[in-house]
Structure formats: structure tokens, C-alpha cells
Scaffold this motif. Structure first.
Motif, short mmCIF file in Angstrom:
data_model
loop_
_atom_site.label_atom_id
_atom_site.label_comp_id
_atom_site.label_asym_id
_atom_site.label_seq_id
_atom_site.Cartn_x
_atom_site.Cartn_y
_atom_site.Cartn_z
N VAL A 157 55.82 42.83 37.28
CA VAL A 157 54.82 41.79 37.05
C VAL A 157 54.00 41.69 38.33
CG1 VAL A 157 54.42 39.33 36.63
CG2 VAL A 157 56.27 40.51 35.44
N GLU A 158 52.70 41.82 38.20
CA GLU A 158 51.81 41.71 39.35
C GLU A 158 50.85 40.55 39.08
OE1 GLU A 158 51.17 46.17 40.88
OE2 GLU A 158 50.47 45.81 38.83
N VAL A 159 50.66 39.72 40.07
CA VAL A 159 49.74 38.60 39.97
C VAL A 159 48.68 38.81 41.03
CG1 VAL A 159 49.51 36.09 40.11
CG2 VAL A 159 51.62 37.09 39.20
N PHE A 160 47.43 38.90 40.62
CA PHE A 160 46.34 39.24 41.52
C PHE A 160 45.45 38.03 41.79
CE2 PHE A 160 47.61 43.14 39.48
CZ PHE A 160 47.70 44.01 40.55
N GLY A 161 45.04 37.88 43.01
CA GLY A 161 44.15 36.81 43.41
C GLY A 161 44.14 36.69 44.93
N CYS A 162 43.43 35.72 45.43
CA CYS A 162 43.39 35.49 46.88
C CYS A 162 44.71 34.88 47.34
CB CYS A 162 42.25 34.55 47.26
SG CYS A 162 40.63 35.32 47.21
N PRO A 163 45.22 35.27 48.51
CA PRO A 163 46.48 34.72 48.99
C PRO A 163 46.38 33.27 49.45
CG PRO A 163 45.62 36.29 50.56
CD PRO A 163 44.72 36.35 49.36
N GLU A 164 45.20 32.79 49.76
CA GLU A 164 45.01 31.42 50.21
C GLU A 164 43.95 30.74 49.36
OE1 GLU A 164 46.77 29.91 52.61
OE2 GLU A 164 47.89 31.74 53.04
N LEU A 165 44.16 29.48 49.05
CA LEU A 165 43.15 28.71 48.34
C LEU A 165 41.98 28.41 49.27
CD1 LEU A 165 45.41 26.20 46.41
CD2 LEU A 165 44.21 28.16 45.49
N GLY A 166 40.82 28.20 48.70
CA GLY A 166 39.65 27.82 49.49
C GLY A 166 38.83 28.99 49.99
N PHE A 167 39.14 30.22 49.53
CA PHE A 167 38.39 31.39 49.96
C PHE A 167 37.92 32.20 48.75
CE2 PHE A 167 40.81 30.27 53.64
CZ PHE A 167 39.91 30.47 54.68
N LYS A 168 36.89 33.00 48.96
CA LYS A 168 36.32 33.83 47.90
C LYS A 168 35.86 35.14 48.50
CE LYS A 168 31.69 32.04 48.55
NZ LYS A 168 30.41 32.10 47.93
N GLY A 169 35.19 35.96 47.68
CA GLY A 169 34.64 37.23 48.14
C GLY A 169 35.58 38.38 47.86
N PRO A 170 35.08 39.60 47.96
CA PRO A 170 35.90 40.78 47.64
C PRO A 170 37.12 40.93 48.55
CG PRO A 170 33.77 41.45 48.52
CD PRO A 170 33.72 39.96 48.34
N TYR A 171 37.08 40.35 49.74
CA TYR A 171 38.21 40.44 50.67
C TYR A 171 38.84 39.08 50.94
CZ TYR A 171 36.05 44.95 51.27
OH TYR A 171 35.50 46.18 51.02
N ASP B 273 37.70 36.54 52.31
CA ASP B 273 37.44 36.11 53.68
C ASP B 273 36.25 35.15 53.78
OD1 ASP B 273 35.53 37.98 53.03
OD2 ASP B 273 35.69 39.10 54.91
N GLU B 274 35.65 34.82 52.66
CA GLU B 274 34.52 33.90 52.66
C GLU B 274 35.00 32.54 52.19
OE1 GLU B 274 31.36 35.50 50.20
OE2 GLU B 274 31.98 37.53 50.73
N PRO B 275 34.79 31.50 52.98
CA PRO B 275 35.23 30.18 52.53
C PRO B 275 34.43 29.73 51.31
CG PRO B 275 34.21 30.05 54.71
CD PRO B 275 34.19 31.48 54.29
N CYS B 276 35.09 28.96 50.45
CA CYS B 276 34.38 28.36 49.33
C CYS B 276 33.30 27.45 49.89
CB CYS B 276 35.34 27.52 48.48
SG CYS B 276 36.50 28.51 47.53
N PRO B 277 32.27 27.20 49.11
CA PRO B 277 31.25 26.24 49.57
C PRO B 277 31.90 24.90 49.93
CG PRO B 277 30.52 27.36 47.58
CD PRO B 277 31.94 27.75 47.81
N ASN B 278 31.29 24.19 50.84
CA ASN B 278 31.85 22.93 51.32
C ASN B 278 32.12 21.93 50.20
OD1 ASN B 278 31.91 23.78 53.96
ND2 ASN B 278 29.86 22.99 54.41
N ASN B 279 31.42 22.07 49.09
CA ASN B 279 31.60 21.12 48.00
C ASN B 279 32.71 21.52 47.02
OD1 ASN B 279 30.08 23.28 47.22
ND2 ASN B 279 28.77 22.12 45.86
N PHE C 120 33.28 35.73 43.97
CA PHE C 120 34.34 36.76 43.85
C PHE C 120 35.51 36.46 44.77
CE2 PHE C 120 31.58 39.26 41.41
CZ PHE C 120 30.33 39.20 41.99
N TYR C 121 36.68 37.05 44.48
CA TYR C 121 37.82 36.99 45.40
C TYR C 121 38.72 38.21 45.24
CZ TYR C 121 40.34 34.68 41.52
OH TYR C 121 40.90 34.36 40.32
N ASP C 122 39.56 38.44 46.24
CA ASP C 122 40.42 39.62 46.30
C ASP C 122 41.49 39.59 45.22
OD1 ASP C 122 41.39 42.03 47.33
OD2 ASP C 122 42.74 41.03 48.69
N ARG C 123 42.02 40.74 44.93
CA ARG C 123 42.99 40.88 43.86
C ARG C 123 44.33 41.42 44.38
NH1 ARG C 123 37.98 40.79 42.77
NH2 ARG C 123 37.18 40.28 40.74
N GLY C 124 44.86 40.85 45.43
CA GLY C 124 46.17 41.26 45.94
C GLY C 124 47.29 40.74 45.05
#
Length: 166
Positions: free
Chosen positions: A39-53, A55-61, A87-91
Motif C-alpha cells: 500500500v502506497e500513499v502519495f502526497g506531501c510529507p508536511e501540511l501547508g506546502f504545495k508544488g511538484p517538490y 517546497d512551496e508554501p500554501c498561500p497565506n490564506n 500541485f504537490y509531491d507524491r512521496g
């Protein structure tokens, strides 16, 4: 099997049940069991970030960003609504995380085998598949992601009997 989803969550639960009036379903087995090999679950490892890696914080709102629609998911910061993220990473968020399953088939088919990262041999005796025992009216498998995560999709690898997966 790939399952697309856009949620924030901590647990992934996969279950099979045979409760209710089964006589109305003559081709339905009376026993429930699970044969999961990975079973693999893909997404960003931390909440509040986006982008292909991731590494981009979500907008302030936005507290959590939806990588596809750009909308805030889960919650927006006070006073904000609407489309903000892309977008966000798929680790694999499930890799080596704590697991549980009901009624283990035998010792080498425990729940943690489905998140060990091993997909080269998905046969019953490989030690890389979580399998619940037979003759039960329900079967359940769960992974704990240890905190709420943005989940985009799930990948499930099923038991291949004695053949190799490649």
C-alpha cells in the motif's frame, strides 16, 4: 489499482465485510479476507506546502492546498475562501508507518508487510504481503500516517499467488 483522492487524513483503512443477508447474493463468498502486498500513499510529507517538490508554501490564506484545483482543502485561514493552490509531491507517506489488521493469516503475512516498500515478489510466502485469515465475517487493514496528511491517491498491489510482480 490506483485510487485518486484529494483529502487530508491520518489513517488509510481498507476493509472487506460479509455482513447482512448474503442469500440474496448467490455468487458472493460468505467469508471476508484481505490479500494486500503493498500500500502506497502519495502526497506531501508536511501540511501547508504545495508544488511538484512540496517546497512551496500554501498561500497565506490557505491552511491546506489542493494540488489539482487550487482550492483550499480542509480549512482556509479565517476570512478566506476559494481557489489558491496548484500541485504537490507524491512521496509514499505510508512507507514503514505503523499498521494493523484483523485476523492475520500466518506470522509472515502481518499488516506491516503491506508498507515495507518491497514489490518484487508479491506471492503468499514472500513475507511482503499482508493477508488476513479466512472464515471471518469481516477483514480490516489500516496504516497510521502519524499525523494528518494531504492524500492525493492510493496504490494497492494485490497478492499474485506464486508469480513475481515486475
Amino acid at each position: 489499482m490506483n485510487i485518486a483522492c484529494q483529502v487530508v487524513g491520518r489513517y488509510v483503512i481498507y476493509y472487506n465485510t460479509r455482513e447482512g443477508n448474503l442469500t440474496q447474493k448467490p455468487t458472493y463468498s460468505k467469508e471476508a479476507y484481505i490479500e494486500l502486498c503493498e500500500v502506497e500513499v502519495f502526497g506531501c510529507p508536511e501540511l501547508g506546502f504545495k508544488g511538484p517538490y512540496c517546497d512551496e508554501p500554501c498561500p497565506n490564506n490557505c491552511q491546506y492546498c489542493n494540488p489539482k484545483t487550487g482550492e483550499c482543502i480542509g480549512a482556509c485561514n479565517p476570512g478566506y475562501y476559494g481557489e489558491q493552490c496548484k500541485f504537490y509531491d507524491r512521496g509514499n507517506l505510508a512507507l514503514h508507518k505503523p499498521t494493523f489488521q484483523s485476523f492475520t493469516f500466518f506470522s509472515t503475512t502481518g499488516s506491516k508487510a503491506a508498507v515495507d516498500g518491497q514489490k518484487n515478489d508479491l506471492s503468499l510466502y514472500s513475507g511482503h504481503c499482508a493477508v488476513t485469515s479466512e472464515h471471518q465475517n469481516y477483514a480490516l487493514w489500516r496504516v497510521d500516517l502519524l499525523q494528518r496528511r494531504k492524500i492525493e491517491r492510493l496504490t494497492l498491489q494485490a497478492l499474485t499467488s506464486v508469480s513475481k510482480w515486475g
